[in-house]
Write an enzyme that holds these catalytic residues in place. Structure first.
Site, short mmCIF file in Angstrom:
data_model
loop_
_atom_site.label_atom_id
_atom_site.label_comp_id
_atom_site.label_asym_id
_atom_site.label_seq_id
_atom_site.Cartn_x
_atom_site.Cartn_y
_atom_site.Cartn_z
N LYS A 32 35.23 -7.82 -32.65
CA LYS A 32 34.95 -9.18 -32.17
C LYS A 32 35.05 -10.18 -33.31
O LYS A 32 35.69 -11.23 -33.18
CB LYS A 32 33.57 -9.23 -31.52
CG LYS A 32 33.24 -10.58 -30.92
CD LYS A 32 31.83 -10.63 -30.34
CE LYS A 32 31.69 -9.82 -29.09
NZ LYS A 32 30.36 -10.00 -28.44
N GLU A 75 34.14 -0.59 -41.08
CA GLU A 75 34.88 0.64 -40.82
C GLU A 75 36.18 0.35 -40.07
O GLU A 75 37.24 0.89 -40.40
CB GLU A 75 34.03 1.61 -39.98
CG GLU A 75 32.71 1.99 -40.60
CD GLU A 75 31.56 1.13 -40.11
OE1 GLU A 75 30.42 1.63 -40.08
OE2 GLU A 75 31.81 -0.05 -39.76
N GLY A 126 28.71 -4.63 -27.28
CA GLY A 126 29.72 -3.63 -27.61
C GLY A 126 29.66 -2.40 -26.73
O GLY A 126 30.69 -1.91 -26.24
N ARG A 127 28.45 -1.88 -26.47
CA ARG A 127 28.33 -0.65 -25.68
C ARG A 127 28.59 -0.89 -24.20
O ARG A 127 28.69 0.06 -23.42
CB ARG A 127 26.97 -0.01 -25.91
CG ARG A 127 25.78 -0.92 -25.63
CD ARG A 127 24.50 -0.30 -26.18
NE ARG A 127 23.33 -1.18 -26.09
CZ ARG A 127 23.02 -2.09 -26.99
NH1 ARG A 127 23.79 -2.29 -28.03
NH2 ARG A 127 21.91 -2.83 -26.85
N GLU A 132 21.02 3.19 -27.95
CA GLU A 132 21.12 1.90 -28.64
C GLU A 132 20.42 0.81 -27.83
O GLU A 132 19.88 -0.14 -28.40
CB GLU A 132 22.59 1.54 -28.89
CG GLU A 132 22.78 0.50 -29.98
CD GLU A 132 24.22 0.36 -30.41
OE1 GLU A 132 24.57 0.84 -31.51
OE2 GLU A 132 25.02 -0.24 -29.65
N HIS A 188 26.44 28.31 -21.96
CA HIS A 188 26.52 29.31 -23.02
C HIS A 188 26.17 28.71 -24.38
O HIS A 188 26.51 29.26 -25.41
CB HIS A 188 27.93 29.92 -23.04
CG HIS A 188 28.24 30.69 -21.80
ND1 HIS A 188 27.96 32.03 -21.65
CD2 HIS A 188 28.78 30.29 -20.61
CE1 HIS A 188 28.33 32.43 -20.44
NE2 HIS A 188 28.83 31.39 -19.80
N LYS A 215 23.54 -0.20 -42.76
CA LYS A 215 24.80 -0.86 -43.13
C LYS A 215 24.62 -1.73 -44.37
O LYS A 215 25.49 -1.76 -45.25
CB LYS A 215 25.33 -1.69 -41.96
CG LYS A 215 25.85 -0.86 -40.81
CD LYS A 215 26.74 -1.66 -39.87
CE LYS A 215 26.03 -2.78 -39.18
NZ LYS A 215 26.86 -3.45 -38.16
#
Length: 594
Positions: free
Chosen positions: A233, A239, A293-294, A380, A411, A536
C-alpha cells in the site's frame, strides 16, 4: 495518552447515534456474562454423548445458507446456552456494531479508519457510504481497470519488452497481501473450469525475505515472459520492497532498465514511489485505507494476480460468493445468522470453557492454505490484551489457530485432540470432489474414503470410548487407560456443495465475519495490529548494526549480552563486504550466469 482520550476516539464516539454502543463498561460486568458463567456448571455436568441423543436440539443446530450446511450440534452447548449467548450479543450491542461497520463509521478507532472490506465485493449498483461518499463506484473503477489489464495480458495484447506474451506472474507481498491470495489460488488451481482457464499460465508468490523464497519463486522462469506484481500500500514495506528490488534486478540484468515498466506493475496508493521505482503509475492499482491487509484478498491485492491467472469473470464469481455470505451476515436475525452463531460459540469455547485454540481441518486438499490464512485473520485481529478504550481485558480473548487438511492431520496432531488437550475443531468438507477417482473393486471412491473420516472424526471426538466399552471388547486391563477416549470434545461441521470460486468466497466471508463477531463481543479492536510493530522497529536497529559490522568492521554494541553474543557468532560466519569490489550476488538458479 489513552485511546479513550484521543481525538480519534472522540470522533468515533461522536459518529455514534448512541455512544453507549462502545461503552467503557467491561462486557464481563454484564448480567448476561454472569449468567453464562453460572450456566457453565450445568454444562460441565453434561456430556456430548447425551446431548447428541436429543434430535430436536441437533435439528435446531443445523443451518443452511445458499448451499452451505453448518452443523454445530457437537458443541458443548444446549439450546439454553445459545439463548444466553444471544443475550450476551444483545448486551454487547452486536447488531449496532455490525451496522456501524457497514455504514462506514470509523470503528477502527486507534487508526481513525472505517472498516469496509465488504464494499470490495459489493455489486456495481450497491451503495456503501464512507465519509459521506458512496465508495462502490470507486471500487468498480479499480475492478474495471483490473479486468481490462488482465484481459490484455492474457490475450497477448500486452506484451513484454522483447515482444513475447507474458504467461507467468510472480506476486510479491507479505502477510495479508500473500496469505489470502495464496489460499484462493490453491483452492482454484485444481478446479476443472479454472484449470482450463489457466492453461499455459503460472502464478507464483514471493513473500519471505529469505533469499531461498526468491530462488524458489523465480526458478525456471524467463524474465521475457514474466510479469511481477508488487503489492504494498505504501510501497515502503521492507520485506516486500527488498524482494521487489531483487526481481527488478533479475529483469533488468537480462532485459535492461527500460523493461521494468513492461514487466512490473503495482498494487499501491503511493504513486510517487511507484514511479521512482520504475513502474508506470498508470499500471498501479489502488486500494484504500479502509481495507486492512488481512481483509484485502477481495481488493486488487488478490483480484489482480488471480484475474491474470484465471480471468476476471472467474474471479468475479469468487467476489459474488463473498457477497452472498456478507449479505447473510448483514441481514439475517442473530438467532439464525451463521457467522454470528459461530462467533458466539467461539467466545463460549475460548473465554468460558477455557479452550484457547481451534483446529481448522479441511477435508479437501484444495483448501490446504485456509488454516494459515485464517490464522492471520484471527490472531492478528483478536490477539489483543486491551479493550477498544485501552483498558486491560479482565478475561482471556483471542484464539490460537492451526490446522492441516485431513487425513494428513489425523496422522499428525489428532492424537492430542483425541486424548490430550481439548481443542475445538472445524471440520470442512465438500459433497463433490474437484477430482473424481473410483476404481472397480474398491469399496468406495477416493473422495468417499476421505469423507468417511470427515464424518467419523466429529463423532469420535464427541462420543469417545469408555473403559466399559473397552473391557467388553476384551482389551487387557493394562491397556484400558491408554485406549480410553473421554469424548465430550467440541467440533462443528461445514459441508460445502463443492469447492469452486463461489463457495471459496462464501467460506472466506464466513470466517472473516465470524472473527469480527468475536472481536465485537470481546470489545477489542479487531482491525488494528500494533503488536507487529515493536519487532520491526528493533529489526531496523539490528539491520544498521549488521551493515556497520560487515562494511566497516564496527564492533557490536548497544545490545544485551544474549543478543550481542548471537550477533557476534553470526558475524563470524559472514564475509566482510568491501566497498571496492561490490557486485550483485544471486543464486545460480535465478541467474544461470552467476
Amino acid at each position: 495518552m489513552a485511546i479513550a482520550d484521543s481525538p480519534a476516539w472522540n470522533k468515533y464516539q461522536e459518529q455514534e447515534q448512541e455512544p453507549e454502543h462502545v461503552s467503557r463498561k467491561a462486557i464481563s460486568d454484564s448480567l448476561a456474562w454472569k449468567q453464562l458463567q453460572q450456566h457453565m456448571s450445568e454444562i460441565k455436568k453434561t456430556h456430548l454423548r447425551e446431548l447428541m441423543k436429543d434430535e430436536q436440539r441437533c435439528k435446531s443446530m443445523i443451518k443452511e445458507v445458499d448451499g452451505i450446511v453448518v452443523d454445530y450440534s457437537r458443541q458443548r452447548a444446549t439450546l439454553e446456552t445459545v439463548e444466553k449467548l444471544l443475550s450476551l450479543a444483545e448486551e454487547a450491542k452486536l447488531s449496532e456494531k455490525i451496522n456501524a461497520m457497514w455504514s462506514g463509521k470509523h470503528i477502527n478507532a486507534t487508526e481513525d479508519r472505517a472498516v469496509l472490506h465488504v464494499a470490495l465485493r459489493a455489486p456495481r449498483d450497491a451503495e456503501i457510504m464512507c465519509d459521506g461518499k458512496n465508495v462502490v463506484p470507486e471500487v468498480w473503477g479499480t475492478l474495471d481497470k483490473i479486468k481490462d489489464f488482465s484481459e490484455r495480458v492474457r490475450s497477448g495484447k500486452w506484451i513484454g519488452a522483447t515482444g513475447k506474451v507474458l504467461t507467468d506472474v510472480v506476486a510479491i507481498g507479505i502477510g495479508g497481501s500473500f496469505l489470502g491470495p495464496l489460499f484462493v489460488h490453491n483452492a482454484l488451481e485444481t478446479e476443472p473450469a479454472c484449470e482450463e482457464l489457466a492453461k499455459g499460465r503460472s502464478l507464483r508468490f514471493l513473500s519471505n525475505v529469505d533469499p531461498v523464497d526468491a530462488s524458489i519463486a523465480l526458478k525456471g522462469l524467463d524474465p521475457e515472459t514474466t510479469l511481477v506484481v508488487v503489492v504494498s500500500k505504501t510501497f515502503t514495506t521492507a520485506e516486500t520492497m527488498l524482494n521487489a528490488r531483487t526481481c527488478r534486478a533479475w529483469i533488468t540484468s537480462k532485459l535492461g532498465v527500460d523493461a521494468v515498466s513492461k514487466h512490473m506493475v503495482a498494487v499501491s496508493t503511493n504513486l510517487k514511489l511507484v514511479e521512482e521505482f520504475g513502474i508506470d503509475p498508470k499500471n498501479a492499482f489502488a486500494f484504500w485505507d479502509w481495507v486492512g491487509g488481512r481483509y484485502s484478498v477481495t481488493s486488487a491485492v488478490g483480484v489482480l494476480p488471480l484475474s491474470l491467472q484465471y480471468g476476471f469473470d472467474k474471479v468475479e464469481e469468487f467476489l459474488k460468493g463473498t457477497w452472498s455470505m456478507d449479505e447473510h451476515f448483514r441481514n439475517t436475525p442473530l438467532k439464525s445468522n451463521i457467522p454470528v452463531l459461530l462467533g458466539l460459540l467461539s467466545v463460549w469455547n475460548v473465554t468460558f470453557l477455557g479452550c484457547p485454540a481451534r483446529a481448522i481441518l479441511p477435508y479437501s486438499q484444495a483448501l490446504q492454505k485456509l488454516a494459515p490464512h485464517i490464522q492471520q485473520v484471527s490472531m492478528e485481529s483478536n490477539g489483543k490484551g486491551v479493550a477498544i478504550d485501552g483498558s486491560p481485558l479482565p478475561f482471556e480473548a483471542g484464539e490460537i489457530e492451526f490446522g492441516e487438511p485431513g487425513t494428513n492431520g489425523q496422522h499428525s496432531f489428532y492424537q492430542l485432540i483425541h486424548q490430550g488437550r481439548v481443542v475445538p475443531c472445524d471440520f470442512i468438507g465438500a459433497v463433490k470432489s474437484q477430482k473424481s477417482v473410483y476404481m472397480v473393486g474398491e469399496k468406495v471412491s477416493n473422495h468417499d474414503e476421505l469423507m468417511s473420516n470427515f464424518f467419523a472424526q466429529a463423532d469420535a471426538l464427541a462420543n469417545g470410548k469408555s473403559s466399559e466399552d473397552l473391557k467388553a471388547e476384551g482389551v487387557p486391563a493394562s491397556l484400558v487407560p491408554h485406549k480410553v477416549f473421554t469424548g465430550n470434545r467440541p467440533s462443528l461441521s461445514i459441508l460445502l456443495p463443492n469447492v469452486d470460486a463461489f463457495t471459496v468466497g462464501q467460506l472466506l466471508s464466513l470466517y472473516e465475519n465470524r472473527i469480527a463477531v468475536q472481536g465485537f463481543i470481546w470489545n477489542v479492536n479487531s482491525f488494528d495490529q500494533w503488536g507487529v510493530e515493536l519487532g520491526k522497529s528493533l529489526a531496523s536497529r539490528v539491520r544498521s548494526q549488521l551493515n556497520a559490522a560487515r562494511t566497516k568492521e564496527a564492533a557490536v554494541e548497544g545490545f544485551n549480552y544474549s543478543t550481542t553474543f548471537l550477533l557476534q557468532h553470526y558475524l563470524k560466519g559472514k564475509t566482510p563486504v568491501q566497498s571496492s569490489n561490490l557486485v550483485n550476488l544471486f543464486p545460480s538458479e535465478i541467474f544461470p550466469a552467476a
